[in-house]
Design a protein around this motif. Sequence first.
Motif, PDB file in Angstrom:
ATOM      1  N   ILE A 202       0.875  -1.173   0.000  1.00 15.34           N
ATOM      2  CA  ILE A 202       0.000   0.000   0.000  1.00 15.34           C
ATOM      3  C   ILE A 202       0.916   1.228   0.000  1.00 15.34           C
ATOM      4  O   ILE A 202       1.681   1.442   0.943  1.00 15.34           O
ATOM      5  CB  ILE A 202      -0.926   0.003   1.227  1.00 15.34           C
ATOM      6  CG1 ILE A 202      -1.833  -1.243   1.185  1.00 15.34           C
ATOM      7  CG2 ILE A 202      -1.759   1.268   1.265  1.00 15.34           C
ATOM      8  CD1 ILE A 202      -2.729  -1.388   2.400  1.00 15.34           C
ATOM      9  N   ASP A 203       0.854   2.006  -1.047  1.00 13.25           N
ATOM     10  CA  ASP A 203       1.778   3.127  -1.231  1.00 13.25           C
ATOM     11  C   ASP A 203       1.783   4.065  -0.030  1.00 13.25           C
ATOM     12  O   ASP A 203       0.728   4.386   0.547  1.00 13.25           O
ATOM     13  CB  ASP A 203       1.402   3.929  -2.480  1.00 13.25           C
ATOM     14  CG  ASP A 203       1.641   3.136  -3.766  1.00 13.25           C
ATOM     15  OD1 ASP A 203       2.357   2.134  -3.693  1.00 13.25           O
ATOM     16  OD2 ASP A 203       1.084   3.523  -4.813  1.00 13.25           O
ATOM     17  N   GLY A 204       2.985   4.508   0.335  1.00 13.19           N
ATOM     18  CA  GLY A 204       3.132   5.478   1.409  1.00 13.19           C
ATOM     19  C   GLY A 204       3.060   4.903   2.800  1.00 13.19           C
ATOM     20  O   GLY A 204       3.069   5.654   3.781  1.00 13.19           O
ATOM     21  N   THR A 205       2.958   3.579   2.920  1.00  7.17           N
ATOM     22  CA  THR A 205       2.883   2.930   4.231  1.00  7.17           C
ATOM     23  C   THR A 205       3.787   1.706   4.226  1.00  7.17           C
ATOM     24  O   THR A 205       4.336   1.317   3.182  1.00  7.17           O
ATOM     25  CB  THR A 205       1.448   2.483   4.558  1.00  7.17           C
ATOM     26  OG1 THR A 205       1.114   1.340   3.740  1.00  7.17           O
ATOM     27  CG2 THR A 205       0.445   3.597   4.273  1.00  7.17           C
ATOM     28  N   ASN A 206       3.924   1.074   5.388  1.00  4.61           N
ATOM     29  CA  ASN A 206       4.605  -0.221   5.422  1.00  4.61           C
ATOM     30  C   ASN A 206       3.590  -1.351   5.432  1.00  4.61           C
ATOM     31  O   ASN A 206       3.911  -2.490   5.769  1.00  4.61           O
ATOM     32  CB  ASN A 206       5.528  -0.305   6.644  1.00  4.61           C
ATOM     33  CG  ASN A 206       4.745  -0.403   7.952  1.00  4.61           C
ATOM     34  OD1 ASN A 206       3.581  -0.006   8.021  1.00  4.61           O
ATOM     35  ND2 ASN A 206       5.371  -0.930   8.992  1.00  4.61           N
ATOM     36  N   MET A 207       2.346  -1.033   5.059  1.00  2.00           N
ATOM     37  CA  MET A 207       1.293  -2.040   5.004  1.00  2.00           C
ATOM     38  C   MET A 207       1.206  -2.664   3.607  1.00  2.00           C
ATOM     39  O   MET A 207       1.768  -2.148   2.645  1.00  2.00           O
ATOM     40  CB  MET A 207      -0.053  -1.418   5.384  1.00  2.00           C
ATOM     41  CG  MET A 207      -0.114  -0.880   6.795  1.00  2.00           C
ATOM     42  SD  MET A 207      -1.794  -0.441   7.324  1.00  2.00           S
ATOM     43  CE  MET A 207      -2.177   0.888   6.179  1.00  2.00           C
ATOM     44  N   LEU A 231      -0.980  -5.196   8.424  1.00  2.00           N
ATOM     45  CA  LEU A 231      -0.822  -3.923   9.113  1.00  2.00           C
ATOM     46  C   LEU A 231       0.643  -3.562   9.266  1.00  2.00           C
ATOM     47  O   LEU A 231       1.016  -2.385   9.242  1.00  2.00           O
ATOM     48  CB  LEU A 231      -1.506  -3.982  10.476  1.00  2.00           C
ATOM     49  CG  LEU A 231      -3.012  -4.305  10.423  1.00  2.00           C
ATOM     50  CD1 LEU A 231      -3.546  -4.609  11.807  1.00  2.00           C
ATOM     51  CD2 LEU A 231      -3.771  -3.157   9.783  1.00  2.00           C
ATOM     52  N   THR A 232       1.475  -4.562   9.441  1.00  2.00           N
ATOM     53  CA  THR A 232       2.932  -4.454   9.425  1.00  2.00           C
ATOM     54  C   THR A 232       3.426  -5.716   8.732  1.00  2.00           C
ATOM     55  O   THR A 232       2.647  -6.648   8.505  1.00  2.00           O
ATOM     56  CB  THR A 232       3.524  -4.382  10.848  1.00  2.00           C
ATOM     57  OG1 THR A 232       3.376  -5.674  11.471  1.00  2.00           O
ATOM     58  CG2 THR A 232       2.822  -3.318  11.696  1.00  2.00           C
TER      59      THR A 232
END
Length: 295
Positions: A202-207, A231-232
């Motif tokens: 998911i762009d912009g996250t570590n998800m 979620l991580t």
Amino acid sequence: MKKLGLATALLLAMTGAQAYQFEVQGQSEFLDTTENDQNFTGAVQGTYYFKNVDSTKGPLAEAAFLNQASNFSLAYQYGQYDAPREGGRSDVESHVYGAKAEAYIPTKFVPAYASASYSHTHNDGKNEFTADDNGDRYALEVGALLAPNFLVAVGYTSIADTMAVDAFGTLANGAVKAVGEALTINEDQDAITARTKYVGAIDGTNMAIGFETGLVYGESTAYNLKTDLYLTPALSVGASYAETSGDFLIDSAWGANVNYFITPAVAVGASYVNANAENAAVDTQTVGLNAKFRF
């Protein structure tokens, strides 16, 4: 000193492993049906990857898929089921053995995929109301990764007995859905299968997010949907749904799961499935626990 060195090496393997070549996983489910609340299953699977699997590319749970890691697996499932029936009581112990190989093959166009599996089911009746039963199951699949981390595959499955279940499907999706798939194929014995799988960041996250779909076309037709939200890289929650057009016991089932990697090498998880029955009072709920160890 030798014992201390071995303990230190084991601790490092469990806490800091970023690559692995073996995975052992176990699972147990408690089954609560309308008829009985004392049934359970247990399963174990061991997988050998032909090359080291890098677990730093994304969600730890999907490391093998993201690495396109060819492998060979063995699995065993035990199940105990008893319930009232006309004139007596069913009482059966089920043993399922399985072997499976998966291969990812580079080509000039896209990576190709192939798998072959075999499962043998032995149902051991424990009284005069429950007969012994044996059945073999063979499955082949071919496919391709049409885009990064997006697999499309079709296959053929043959079962010699209605209750010949897939040992690996039980570990992946639970006993209720594995039995439902076997009942969908039923006396037709031959079935066409199709499935897709995707895992992406998911762009912009570590998800990350994962999706799986599946179709079984035998005497009846069944489909399943599954999604996981990572979620991580270590923690995920997921939901699933399956339904069949067959006019028999299991009509549909939905489920939820959570999985957590305590370290990159050790994971634990829990699952819940709620299955609706048709033409019989055997609605079922299952609660499962699982664990993985990589080295």
